[in-house]
Design an enzyme around this catalytic site. Structure first.
Site, PDB file in Angstrom:
ATOM      1  N   SER A   1     122.237 -26.698 -47.337  1.00 59.98           N
ATOM      2  CA  SER A   1     123.645 -26.587 -46.998  1.00 59.98           C
ATOM      3  C   SER A   1     123.888 -27.019 -45.557  1.00 59.98           C
ATOM      4  CB  SER A   1     124.138 -25.160 -47.266  1.00 59.98           C
ATOM      5  OG  SER A   1     125.531 -25.097 -47.169  1.00 59.98           O
TER       6      SER A   1
ATOM      7  N   ASP B   1     130.172 -30.422 -45.178  1.00 59.34           N
ATOM      8  CA  ASP B   1     128.789 -30.200 -44.774  1.00 59.34           C
ATOM      9  C   ASP B   1     127.860 -31.104 -45.598  1.00 59.34           C
ATOM     10  OD1 ASP B   1     129.079 -28.838 -47.162  1.00 59.34           O
ATOM     11  OD2 ASP B   1     127.854 -27.140 -46.571  1.00 59.34           O
TER      12      ASP B   1
ATOM     13  N   ASP C   1     125.883 -30.942 -48.151  1.00 60.87           N
ATOM     14  CA  ASP C   1     125.949 -30.971 -49.619  1.00 60.87           C
ATOM     15  C   ASP C   1     127.380 -30.900 -50.126  1.00 60.87           C
ATOM     16  OD1 ASP C   1     126.120 -28.259 -48.834  1.00 60.87           O
ATOM     17  OD2 ASP C   1     125.416 -27.581 -50.786  1.00 60.87           O
TER      18      ASP C   1
ATOM     19  N   ASP D   1     129.913 -28.828 -50.084  1.00 60.52           N
ATOM     20  CA  ASP D   1     130.567 -27.703 -50.754  1.00 60.52           C
ATOM     21  C   ASP D   1     131.490 -26.953 -49.798  1.00 60.52           C
ATOM     22  OD1 ASP D   1     128.586 -26.473 -49.237  1.00 60.52           O
ATOM     23  OD2 ASP D   1     127.760 -25.297 -50.886  1.00 60.52           O
TER      24      ASP D   1
END
Length: 591
Positions: A155, A311, A313, A315
């Site tokens: 993340s 960010d 990834d 999400d």
């Protein structure tokens, strides 16, 4: 031999054992050089414990050792997952696992290692050919009607980290009973790990690379989230957005989804390309002001209407909006503020268009501002609080579907995660960015702005301001200190915080609610979790929670002021109270 010498000898034995099991030359060389250097402290940190596979999967520093993210620990975790799938589903059901990964170092390698192990256990794997957002993995699990999913990502953590998250067939991260079942299987993996080369797996019909159809379906789903499609089609060309993917996986889907509506998307050139070293930021986290520095500078130059950041990834979504007509300065919105604006827009638009169901439901985490609850309730929408972690929001959506009583409309958490559709079961910055763009166009069509609308919300429902204080505790000693702090707060709960009386203490580990004298006020209905909440007079609260994915403890403070106070006075009072709360927290954690 002293205890320290015995421990050092044990760590060296474990290192040699690891070397006998790790096949990748880069990680083998790293540990061999460490052993030759005689750095006992570094060796101890790599072997004093094993990288835990918990309810959120696993996350750790990349490197050689049992307490690191590397091909062996990924393979071991995947063998445990494979064992669970074989027992829970059976190979006769032809289980399928979808795998995605982000731009972090070794993400592709770890994804392929997981695929080799799953295929070696007779489980079909569908792997994305290049990096994809976490929400698209969630969508793909549902698209393929897969048994499970894996995304390799850490993340928004620093570049030295990587991680591994597991999803189940509903597209949400694993929860009970699957989480504990998989954890147990991972712990029991002590022997050999079954794996086969991907070429062999492909020949046997066990391995497939995912084609363009899923990308196209996902982007179509994002566009379908629009509540005012005609507005987007007619006015999209009037919106200028500066966007940064922070070297991550959001680049293609965010650019494509916004550009399809004619929106002028200007991507920060220095942060456009995927790079797991994240060279332009200290932390690739849209919650951090420093991460948006280049984007805001570009927005000032381009006179952009909106700044967006996702960010690695993709999400989480961070926003900055102009403070003046000249776009000379921009204000960063907090996750709570963006969530309030989205809740207000989604609920008010549905109400205006006659599309607000009588059984509508809004889901938020217990540490997310209660201002969102007030907004939802003003439209007759039921609010559900869940534990921190988007998997609990996904579980609530699944429960709505199973029960057939409530209809999910929106969900969110204070840490910049939002879900505007039930077609994905994890926070989705791509569809949220699309909805934010539409929301911005709508308020502009009314002659107002996001900042002005936020002030209108405060004037109507009351002023809420939040504070997050995190403290990192490293190593075995850090784990002990966090445990001692939580034990102390349980045995001797705070009576006052920032001059406000504590009126209720909720202990989510014990499932109890009580006053400061220990008199019971009822039971909590949420799952057990190591969280304490202190409710203060006047609607303020402080929540204490050790992180489930990082060695840190978090304090969430929220101060509430009623509308009657007036916005200017409310802001002053909230600021003073939060400063006092921070002093209390600093004293507790020994700042």
């Amino acid at each position: 031999m002293s205890g320290e010498a015995q421990a050092a000898a044990e760590y060296r034995n474990l290192a040699r054992e690891y070397l006998s099991r790790e096949e990748h030359p880069v990680f083998r060389k790293e540990l061999e050089e460490l052993l030759a250097s005689g750095d006992e402290k570094d060796l101890a940190d790599r072997f004093y414990t094993r990288l835990a596979f918990g309810t959120g999967g696993m996350r750790g520093v990349i490197g050689a050792g049992y307490n690191r993210m590397n091909p062996f620990t990924v393979s071991q975790a995947t063998q445990g997952l494979a064992n669970y799938i074989r027992k829970a589903v059976g190979l006769e059901a032809k289980p399928v696992v979808v795998i995605a990964y982000d731009s972090r170092r070794y993400s592709r390698l770890f994804a392929e290692e997981a695929a080799k192990v799953l295929c070696g256990n007779g489980i079909i794997v569908r792997l994305f050919p290049s990096l994809r957002p976490t929400p698209e993995l969630s969508y793909a699990v549902r698209y393929f009607e897969a048994t499970s999913g894996i995304v390799v990502t850490a993340s928004h953590n620093p570049p030295e980290y990587n991680g591994y998250k597991v999803y189940w067939s509903d597209g949400g991260q694993i929860i009970a009973p699957h989480d504990s079942g998989i954890i147990e299987e991972v712990r029991n993996v002590t022997g050999s790990i079954s794996r086969i080369p991907l070429e062999s797996a492909m020949a046997r019909g066990l391995f497939f690379e995912i084609g363009d159809a899923v990308d196209e379906a996902y982007l179509s789903m994002v566009a379908g989230c629009s509540l005012r499609p005609k507005l987007m089609e007619e006015k999209g060309k009037d919106l200028k957005v500066v966007y940064t993917p922070l070297h991550g996986s959001g680049l293609v889907p965010v650019e494509k989804s916004l550009s399809s509506m004619g929106i002028d998307v200007i991507t920060v050139p220095e942060q456009r390309e995927p790079d797991g070293n994240f060279p332009t930021v200290e932390y690739p986290n849209p919650e951090e002001a420093s991460a948006l520095k280049l984007a805001i500078e570009l927005a000032q130059k381009e006179h952009a209407d909106l700044v967006m950041a996702t960010d690695p990834d993709s999400d989480r979504l961070g926003l900055a909006v102009p403070e003046d007509a000249e776009c000379s300065s921009y204000r960063l919105l907090t996750g709570n503020q963006t969530g309030c604006l989205l809740a207000d827009y989604i609920f008010s638009t549905r109400s205006e268009l006659g599309r607000l169901p009588s059984d509508g439901a809004f889901v938020k985490t217990i540490v997310t501002t209660d201002l969102q609850r007030r907004i939802a309730e003003s439209y007759g929408i039921t609010t559900y609080d869940v534990l921190t972690g988007f998997k609990y929001i996904a579980a609530k959506i699944a429960a709505f579907e199973e029960g057939g009583r409530e209809r999910f409309l929106f969900g969110g958490e204070e840490s910049y995660g939002y879900l505007v559709t039930d077609k994905v079961r994890d926070k989705d910055a791509v569809s949220a960015a699309f909805m934010v763009a539409e929301m911005t166009l709508y308020h502009r069509s009314r002659g107002t702005s996001l900042l002005k609308r936020l002030e209108e919300i405060w004037e109507r429902y009351g002023y809420f301001q939040e504070l997050l204080v995190s403290r990192r505790f490293s190593g075995a000693e850090g784990v002990r200190k966090m445990a001692d702090l939580m034990d102390s707060l349980r045995s001797r709960p705070m009576q006052q915080i920032a001059g406000l009386q504590v009126v209720e203490v909720a202990d989510f580990l014990k499932g109890t609610r009580c006053d400061v004298e220990g008199h019971g006020l009822g039971k909590l209905e949420l799952p057990s979790s190591n969280v304490l909440q202190f409710f203060l007079e006047g609607g303020s609260k402080v929540t204490v929670r050790p992180s489930g994915t990082e060695p840190k403890i978090k304090f969430y403070a929220s101060v509430a002021c009623e509308p009657e106070l007036g916005l200017d006075e409310a802001k002053k009072l909230a600021g003073k109270r939060l400063a006092a709360v921070e002093e209390t927290i600093d004293t507790l954690i020994g700042s």
